[in-house]
Design an enzyme around this catalytic site. Structure first.
Site, PDB file in Angstrom:
ATOM      1  N   GLU A 266      -0.448  -5.127   6.076  1.00  0.00           N
ATOM      2  CA  GLU A 266       0.868  -5.242   5.429  1.00  0.00           C
ATOM      3  C   GLU A 266       1.744  -6.242   6.175  1.00  0.00           C
ATOM      4  O   GLU A 266       2.458  -7.049   5.566  1.00  0.00           O
ATOM      5  CB  GLU A 266       1.554  -3.871   5.381  1.00  0.00           C
ATOM      6  CG  GLU A 266       0.905  -2.928   4.389  1.00  0.00           C
ATOM      7  CD  GLU A 266       1.456  -1.520   4.459  1.00  0.00           C
ATOM      8  OE1 GLU A 266       1.393  -0.815   3.437  1.00  0.00           O
ATOM      9  OE2 GLU A 266       1.916  -1.085   5.528  1.00  0.00           O
TER      10      GLU A 266
ATOM     11  N   LYS B 213       6.854   1.311   8.764  1.00  0.00           N
ATOM     12  CA  LYS B 213       5.770   1.320   7.784  1.00  0.00           C
ATOM     13  C   LYS B 213       4.494   1.792   8.473  1.00  0.00           C
ATOM     14  O   LYS B 213       4.420   1.869   9.676  1.00  0.00           O
ATOM     15  CB  LYS B 213       5.555  -0.084   7.195  1.00  0.00           C
ATOM     16  CG  LYS B 213       6.672  -0.473   6.224  1.00  0.00           C
ATOM     17  CD  LYS B 213       6.399  -1.777   5.501  1.00  0.00           C
ATOM     18  CE  LYS B 213       5.069  -1.899   4.863  1.00  0.00           C
ATOM     19  NZ  LYS B 213       4.707  -0.826   3.908  1.00  0.00           N
ATOM     20  N   GLY B 214       3.510   2.090   7.652  1.00  0.00           N
ATOM     21  CA  GLY B 214       2.208   2.475   8.205  1.00  0.00           C
ATOM     22  C   GLY B 214       1.834   3.918   7.964  1.00  0.00           C
ATOM     23  O   GLY B 214       0.792   4.370   8.433  1.00  0.00           O
ATOM     24  N   GLY B 215       2.690   4.630   7.202  1.00  0.00           N
ATOM     25  CA  GLY B 215       2.338   6.014   6.859  1.00  0.00           C
ATOM     26  C   GLY B 215       0.994   6.085   6.145  1.00  0.00           C
ATOM     27  O   GLY B 215       0.261   7.065   6.279  1.00  0.00           O
TER      28      GLY B 215
ATOM     29  N   THR C 139       0.854  -1.194   0.000  1.00  0.00           N
ATOM     30  CA  THR C 139       0.000   0.000   0.000  1.00  0.00           C
ATOM     31  C   THR C 139       0.891   1.247   0.000  1.00  0.00           C
ATOM     32  O   THR C 139       1.966   1.232   0.586  1.00  0.00           O
ATOM     33  CB  THR C 139      -0.892  -0.022   1.265  1.00  0.00           C
ATOM     34  OG1 THR C 139      -1.753  -1.151   1.181  1.00  0.00           O
ATOM     35  CG2 THR C 139      -1.742   1.244   1.382  1.00  0.00           C
TER      36      THR C 139
ATOM     37  N   ASP D   6       6.329  -4.138  -1.358  1.00  0.00           N
ATOM     38  CA  ASP D   6       5.688  -3.047  -0.610  1.00  0.00           C
ATOM     39  C   ASP D   6       6.675  -1.893  -0.442  1.00  0.00           C
ATOM     40  O   ASP D   6       7.895  -2.080  -0.560  1.00  0.00           O
ATOM     41  CB  ASP D   6       5.248  -3.581   0.769  1.00  0.00           C
ATOM     42  CG  ASP D   6       4.137  -2.743   1.402  1.00  0.00           C
ATOM     43  OD1 ASP D   6       3.848  -1.636   0.907  1.00  0.00           O
ATOM     44  OD2 ASP D   6       3.554  -3.206   2.407  1.00  0.00           O
ATOM     45  N   GLY D   7       6.153  -0.727  -0.165  1.00  0.00           N
ATOM     46  CA  GLY D   7       6.985   0.439   0.125  1.00  0.00           C
ATOM     47  C   GLY D   7       7.340   0.497   1.602  1.00  0.00           C
ATOM     48  O   GLY D   7       7.028  -0.415   2.371  1.00  0.00           O
ATOM     49  N   ALA D   8       7.978   1.586   1.996  1.00  0.00           N
ATOM     50  CA  ALA D   8       8.313   1.787   3.415  1.00  0.00           C
ATOM     51  C   ALA D   8       8.456   3.282   3.666  1.00  0.00           C
ATOM     52  O   ALA D   8       8.718   4.058   2.750  1.00  0.00           O
ATOM     53  CB  ALA D   8       9.615   1.071   3.763  1.00  0.00           C
TER      54      ALA D   8
HETATM   55  C1  5RP Z   1       1.393   2.199   4.022  1.00  0.00           C
HETATM   56  C2  5RP Z   1       2.862   2.071   4.037  1.00  0.00           C
HETATM   57  C3  5RP Z   1       3.597   2.584   2.849  1.00  0.00           C
HETATM   58  O1  5RP Z   1       4.306   1.536   2.278  1.00  0.00           O
HETATM   59  C4  5RP Z   1       4.527   3.658   3.288  1.00  0.00           C
HETATM   60  O2  5RP Z   1       3.768   4.654   3.939  1.00  0.00           O
HETATM   61  C5  5RP Z   1       5.282   4.264   2.100  1.00  0.00           C
HETATM   62  O3  5RP Z   1       4.386   4.956   1.297  1.00  0.00           O
HETATM   63  P1  5RP Z   1       4.867   5.717  -0.005  1.00  0.00           P
HETATM   64  O4  5RP Z   1       5.319   4.685  -0.976  1.00  0.00           O
HETATM   65  O5  5RP Z   1       3.635   6.473  -0.462  1.00  0.00           O
HETATM   66  O6  5RP Z   1       5.980   6.664   0.403  1.00  0.00           O
HETATM   67  O7  5RP Z   1       3.472   1.558   4.939  1.00  0.00           O
HETATM   68  O8  5RP Z   1       0.832   1.773   5.244  1.00  0.00           O
END
Ligand code: 5RP
Length: 231
Positions: free
Chosen positions: A106, A97-99, A29, A84-86
């Site tokens: 996740e 994570k969790g922004g 996400t 996934d992103g971070a």
């Molecule tokens: C979502 C997340 C995202 O992976 C994290 O916030 C990074 O988001 P982005 O790719 O928009 O910088 O942990 O819960």
């Protein structure tokens, strides 16, 4: 010089190169994971056959819109890889994570996967976790009591800083699981393992955004090209 969106897409393409026919793929996400969904959609329309499992309602909706096939995790409880992103990538590939508020799903999806590939632009790599506020998913019942207990366990580890309820418009942000998020601005987290254990001992804490020992590799896109970081 490449802009942030181009860097995210470059990392997403490199991760998509790891996806083979028949793989069961956890799909993260956030904006970088969304770049991955778009690349995956191109490959699926070109004939790649995968089974996807989305980590949020938001990702599920994007997959549907892009014709990337998904099933619920319970229909496919063991996955080959999650991409996934971070928010932060620290030493040993410990992550915050969790922004985007999806940390619980996740983490469940990443832990059901043989591999977790993190994709990011270079701004996410840090020497110590904690500049990004740590998201902590909590039950709505007794949230103030939970807040006080989090402050106490954090203080026992020498951590302090603002802890705020995440907002969405006029009200609190509600996760896909129906919980609240507390964002804890500890600024520095020298011992993520100790904090992880301490937070999980607080009964009102559902989960937190420290991902330790889950990421197998990070693909990081910077102005100098792609780099791959292993734990
Ligand atoms: C979502 C997340 C995202 O992976 C994290 O916030 C990074 O988001 P982005 O790719 O928009 O910088 O942990 O819960």
């Amino acid at each position: 010089m490449a802009d942030a969106a181009e860097l995210k897409t470059a990392a997403a393409r490199a991760a998509a190169d790891e996806i083979r026919d028949g793989m069961r793929v956890g799909i993260g996400t956030g904006s970088t994971a969304e770049a991955f969904v778009r690349v995956l959609a191109e490959r699926v329309s070109g004939g790649l056959s995968i089974v996807g499992v989305a980590t949020s309602e938001r990702t599920e909706a994007l997959c549907r819109a892009c014709s990337v096939p998904t099933v619920p995790l319970d229909e496919c409880p063991e996955l080959d890889v999650t991409v996934d992103g971070a928010d932060e990538i620290g030493p040993g590939l410990a992550l915050i994570k969790g922004g985007g508020g999806a940390l619980l799903r996740e983490k469940i999806v990443a832990s059901a996967s043989k591999r977790m590939i993190v994709i990011a632009d270079g701004t996410k790599v840090v020497e110590m976790l904690g500049a990004f506020p740590l998201p902590i998913e909590v039950n709505g019942f007794g949230v103030f009591a939970t807040y006080l207990q989090i402050r106490k366990v954090a203080a026992s580890l020498g951590l302090s800083g603002d802890i705020t309820v995440r907002k969405a418009g006029e009200g609190p942000f509600i996760t896909d699981g129906g919980h609240l998020i507390l964002d804890a601005s500890f600024r520095r987290i020298p011992d993520p393992e100790a904090l992880s254990r301490a937070l999980l001992d607080v009964p009102g804490v559902v989960q937190h955004g420290l991902f330790i020992g889950l990421a197998s590799e990070a693909i990081v896109a910077g102005s100098g090209g792609l780099s791959r970081i292993k734990p």
